[in-house]
Design a protein around this motif. Structure first.
Motif, mmCIF file in Angstrom:
data_model
loop_
_atom_site.group_PDB
_atom_site.id
_atom_site.type_symbol
_atom_site.label_atom_id
_atom_site.label_comp_id
_atom_site.label_asym_id
_atom_site.label_seq_id
_atom_site.Cartn_x
_atom_site.Cartn_y
_atom_site.Cartn_z
ATOM 1 N N MET A 88 0.831 -1.199 0.000
ATOM 2 C CA MET A 88 0.000 0.000 0.000
ATOM 3 C C MET A 88 0.869 1.254 0.000
ATOM 4 S SD MET A 88 -2.786 1.288 2.843
ATOM 5 C CE MET A 88 -3.789 -0.195 2.737
ATOM 6 N N MET A 89 1.911 1.236 0.825
ATOM 7 C CA MET A 89 2.834 2.367 0.919
ATOM 8 C C MET A 89 4.233 1.879 0.553
ATOM 9 S SD MET A 89 1.368 5.173 1.858
ATOM 10 C CE MET A 89 -0.354 5.500 2.204
ATOM 11 N N GLN A 90 4.550 1.938 -0.736
ATOM 12 C CA GLN A 90 5.850 1.446 -1.169
ATOM 13 C C GLN A 90 6.964 2.430 -0.846
ATOM 14 O OE1 GLN A 90 6.192 0.368 -5.366
ATOM 15 N NE2 GLN A 90 6.469 -1.749 -4.737
ATOM 16 N N ASN A 91 6.591 3.693 -0.670
ATOM 17 C CA ASN A 91 7.555 4.717 -0.294
ATOM 18 C C ASN A 91 7.857 4.609 1.195
ATOM 19 O OD1 ASN A 91 8.761 7.207 0.544
ATOM 20 N ND2 ASN A 91 7.997 8.166 -1.328
ATOM 21 N N GLN A 92 9.093 4.301 1.536
ATOM 22 C CA GLN A 92 9.470 4.083 2.925
ATOM 23 C C GLN A 92 9.299 5.343 3.771
ATOM 24 O OE1 GLN A 92 10.158 1.033 3.893
ATOM 25 N NE2 GLN A 92 10.388 1.610 6.047
ATOM 26 N N VAL A 93 9.520 6.502 3.174
ATOM 27 C CA VAL A 93 9.367 7.757 3.905
ATOM 28 C C VAL A 93 7.920 7.950 4.338
ATOM 29 C CG1 VAL A 93 9.572 10.273 3.751
ATOM 30 C CG2 VAL A 93 11.311 8.816 2.706
ATOM 31 N N LEU A 94 6.981 7.691 3.425
ATOM 32 C CA LEU A 94 5.566 7.818 3.755
ATOM 33 C C LEU A 94 5.170 6.809 4.832
ATOM 34 C CD1 LEU A 94 4.025 8.292 0.196
ATOM 35 C CD2 LEU A 94 4.304 10.018 1.963
ATOM 36 N N VAL A 375 -0.456 11.990 -2.833
ATOM 37 C CA VAL A 375 0.048 11.090 -1.802
ATOM 38 C C VAL A 375 0.479 11.857 -0.563
ATOM 39 C CG1 VAL A 375 1.874 9.455 -1.235
ATOM 40 C CG2 VAL A 375 0.754 9.319 -3.449
ATOM 41 N N TRP A 376 1.266 12.901 -0.751
ATOM 42 C CA TRP A 376 1.741 13.671 0.396
ATOM 43 C C TRP A 376 0.592 14.415 1.083
ATOM 44 C CZ3 TRP A 376 6.225 13.301 2.841
ATOM 45 C CH2 TRP A 376 7.277 12.656 2.189
ATOM 46 N N SER A 377 -0.438 14.765 0.336
ATOM 47 C CA SER A 377 -1.583 15.453 0.937
ATOM 48 C C SER A 377 -2.324 14.560 1.918
ATOM 49 C CB SER A 377 -2.555 15.929 -0.157
ATOM 50 O OG SER A 377 -1.948 16.889 -0.976
ATOM 51 N N VAL A 378 -2.608 13.315 1.501
ATOM 52 C CA VAL A 378 -3.418 12.435 2.342
ATOM 53 C C VAL A 378 -2.620 11.771 3.459
ATOM 54 C CG1 VAL A 378 -5.075 11.974 0.518
ATOM 55 C CG2 VAL A 378 -3.102 10.478 0.759
ATOM 56 N N VAL A 379 -1.309 11.651 3.279
ATOM 57 C CA VAL A 379 -0.505 10.952 4.279
ATOM 58 C C VAL A 379 0.228 11.921 5.206
ATOM 59 C CG1 VAL A 379 1.399 9.316 4.633
ATOM 60 C CG2 VAL A 379 -0.227 8.949 2.793
ATOM 61 N N PHE A 380 0.550 13.105 4.697
ATOM 62 C CA PHE A 380 1.352 14.027 5.499
ATOM 63 C C PHE A 380 0.605 15.304 5.853
ATOM 64 C CE2 PHE A 380 4.560 17.428 5.920
ATOM 65 C CZ PHE A 380 5.280 16.917 6.982
ATOM 66 N N ILE A 381 0.092 16.036 4.849
ATOM 67 C CA ILE A 381 -0.515 17.339 5.107
ATOM 68 C C ILE A 381 -1.786 17.228 5.928
ATOM 69 C CG2 ILE A 381 -1.521 19.389 4.043
ATOM 70 C CD1 ILE A 381 0.299 18.993 1.667
ATOM 71 N N LEU A 382 -2.690 16.314 5.546
ATOM 72 C CA LEU A 382 -3.982 16.193 6.226
ATOM 73 C C LEU A 382 -3.859 15.894 7.716
ATOM 74 C CD1 LEU A 382 -7.074 16.157 5.953
ATOM 75 C CD2 LEU A 382 -6.916 13.725 5.378
ATOM 76 N N PRO A 383 -3.024 14.937 8.147
ATOM 77 C CA PRO A 383 -2.995 14.594 9.576
ATOM 78 C C PRO A 383 -1.978 15.362 10.413
ATOM 79 C CG PRO A 383 -1.725 12.982 8.355
ATOM 80 C CD PRO A 383 -2.277 13.950 7.341
#
Length: 405
Positions: A88-94, A375-383
Motif C-alpha cells: 500500500m505504501m511502497q515509499n518508505q518515507v511515507l 500522496v503527500w496530501s493524504v498521508v502528510f498534510i492532512l494529519p
C-alpha cells in the motif's frame, strides 16, 4: 501466425489456466466496461500460456501487475494515486510518517485530554477554553487512530496488496477507517471555527452583552459533534462499488484532487491492421463523490474563509485598542487568549488550505494534480495538524504559566 484477441465481458473471476493454448496472442484487451461489478478475483496462474503477449489494455489497473515482461500495459488513467504493484505504501518515507504522525497524534492528544480533565479553572473564559481544547484534542486523537489502522493494513497486506486493493477499499474495515478519519478532520475544522468565533466576539465586541456562556458552549460542542457524525456517516451509506468515494483512494478518504475522464482510447498496430478501441467511462451521478467535493471544497472552504475574516478583524481591533488609554485588564486577557489560539488555528489553516486549493484547481480543470502531491496530501498534510496541536497547547500553556510566575 500471431493473433490478437479481445474480451469485453463483466468479469467476476479469472480462473487459473483461462488463457492456456493462446501461444500466438500478442495483444489482449480485458474490459468490464460499465458493469457495476468492481471487485475482480484473479486466481493463481490465471495468465499462464501466453508467451507471445506484448501488449495489454484493461480497465482494472491491477491486471498490469501480473505481467513483468510486457512492452505495453495501459489502463484507465485515473486509478488510485497510491496504487502500485506492491504494498500500500511502497515509499518508505511515507510509511515512516504514517507511524510517526499516528502515534504522535494519539499520545499527544490523550495527554492533553488527561491534562484538561485535571485542570482547575477560575473563570468562565478559562472553562470555555478548556472545553474547546478538550474536544479538539479528542477529535485530533481520532486522526491518529486512522493513521495507525492504515499503517497496520500496509503491514498486513505487504507486497501483495495490489491483489486485495478492491476488497480493501470496499471492505468494512476501510469504511470504518474512513469514517474515523473524516470525523476527525471535520470535527477539528468545526471546533477551530467555534474557537475563532468565540474569540472574535470577545475581542471585537469587548463591552457587548453577546457572549457564549459555558452552557451555550457545551450545547454548541454537542451540536457540532452531531453534525460531524452525520457528515462522516453519509459516505458510508452512499458509497457503493461505483461511487468513486473509496474507489479512488486506498487511504479510505476520497479527497477530490483528481478527476475521471469521460472515455479511454487506445490504438494498436498488428497483423490484422490497426485496432481502435474506445472505452466510455460512466458519467452517471455519483452522490458520494459529489458529497466529497461539496464537503471539502465548499463547507471546509467556507469555514476557513470565516476564520480568516475573523482573525483579520481581531488583529485590526487589537492594533486600534493598543493606541487607546485605560483598557480594561479583562480585555487584555481576551487579546492574549486570542493570540494564543491563533497559533493553533494557524497550523490547521496551513494544513487545510493547500488541499482546498488543489481540489478547486483540479475540479475546475485548471491543473492536473501530480500523483506525488496527492500522496503527500493524504498521508502528510492532512494529519499533521492533529499531531502538532497537542504540543502547541502544551507550549502555549507553559509559556502562559511562566509569565504568570
Amino acid at each position: 501466425m500471431k493473433a490478437r484477441f479481445m474480451v469485453e465481458v463483466p468479469l467476476v473471476v479469472i480462473n487459473g489456466g483461462s488463457f492456456q493454448g493462446l501461444k500466438s496472442l500478442v495483444t489482449l484487451v480485458i474490459v468490464r466496461g460499465s458493469s457495476i461489478i468492481k471487485e475482480l478475483e484473479v486466481k493463481t496462474n490465471a495468465f499462464d500460456g501466453m508467451p507471445s503477449l506484448q501488449t495489454m489494455y484493461n480497465d482494472d489497473h491491477r491486471l498490469c501487475c501480473f505481467f513483468s515482461n510486457l512492452e505495453t500495459c495501459r489502463t484507465i488513467e485515473t486509478y488510485s494515486p497510491l496504487f502500485n504493484c506492491g504494498s500500500m505504501m511502497q515509499n518508505q518515507v511515507l510509511r515512516v510518517f504514517m507511524w510517526v504522525l499516528g502515534i504522535s497524534a494519539v499520545v499527544g492528544n490523550i495527554f492533553v485530554i488527561v491534562l484538561r480533565m485535571k485542570e482547575k479553572t477560575a473563570s468562565e473564559t478559562q472553562s470555555k477554553q478548556r472545553l474547546f481544547i478538550f474536544h479538539l484534542a479528542l477529535s485530533d486523537s481520532l486522526m491518529g487512530v486512522y493513521m495507525i489502522i492504515l499503517a497496520c493494513a500496509d503491514i498486513y497486506y505487504g507486497d501483495e496488496y495490489f491483489k486485495f486493493s478492491d476488497a480493501w477499499r470496499n471492505g468494512i474495515v476501510c469504511r470504518i477507517t474512513g469514517f474515523l478519519g473524516l470525523l476527525s478532520s471535520e470535527a477539528s475544522v468545526f471546533f477551530i471555527s467555534l474557537i475563532t468565533i468565540d474569540r472574535f466576539i470577545c475581542v471585537a465586541f469587548p463591552f457587548g452583552r453577546a457572549r457564549m456562556t459555558l452552557t451555550s458552549s457545551k450545547t454548541a460542542v454537542g451540536f457540532l459533534w452531531c453534525v460531524a457524525l452525520v457528515l462522516s456517516a453519509v459516505p458510508v451509506l452512499l458509497a457503493g462499488p461505483d461511487s468513486d468515494f473509496y474507489d479512488l483512494s486506498d487511504v479510505c478518504i476520497g479527497l477530490p484532487l483528481i478527476t475521471r475522464p469521460s472515455s479511454f482510447n487506445f490504438e494498436s498496430e498488428g497483423l490484422g491492421g490497426t485496432l481502435n478501441f474506445n472505452l466510455p467511462v460512466s458519467t452517471e451521478s455519483k452522490p458520494a463523490w459529489y458529497f466529497s467535493i461539496i464537503l471539502f471544497l465548499v463547507v471546509n472552504l467556507a469555514c476557513f474563509v470565516i476564520i480568516f475574516i475573523c482573525y483579520v478583524i481581531m488583529f485590526v481591533r487589537v492594533k486600534t485598542s493598543a493606541q487607546q488609554v485605560g483598557r480594561k485588564e479583562s480585555f487584555n486577557d481576551e487579546i492574549k487568549m486570542a493570540i494564543k489560539m491563533a497559533a493553533i488555528v494557524g497550523t490547521d489553516f496551513i494544513c487545510w488550505f493547500p488541499i482546498i486549493l488543489m481540489g478547486l484547481l483540479s475540479q475546475l480543470g485548471a491543473v492536473v494534480i501530480p500523483l506525488d502531491a496527492y500522496v503527500w496530501s493524504v498521508v502528510f498534510i492532512l494529519p499533521i495538524n492533529s499531531s502538532l496541536n497537542p504540543y502547541l497547547y502544551t507550549i502555549t500553556t507553559l509559556i502562559s504559566d511562566n509569565k504568570k510566575k
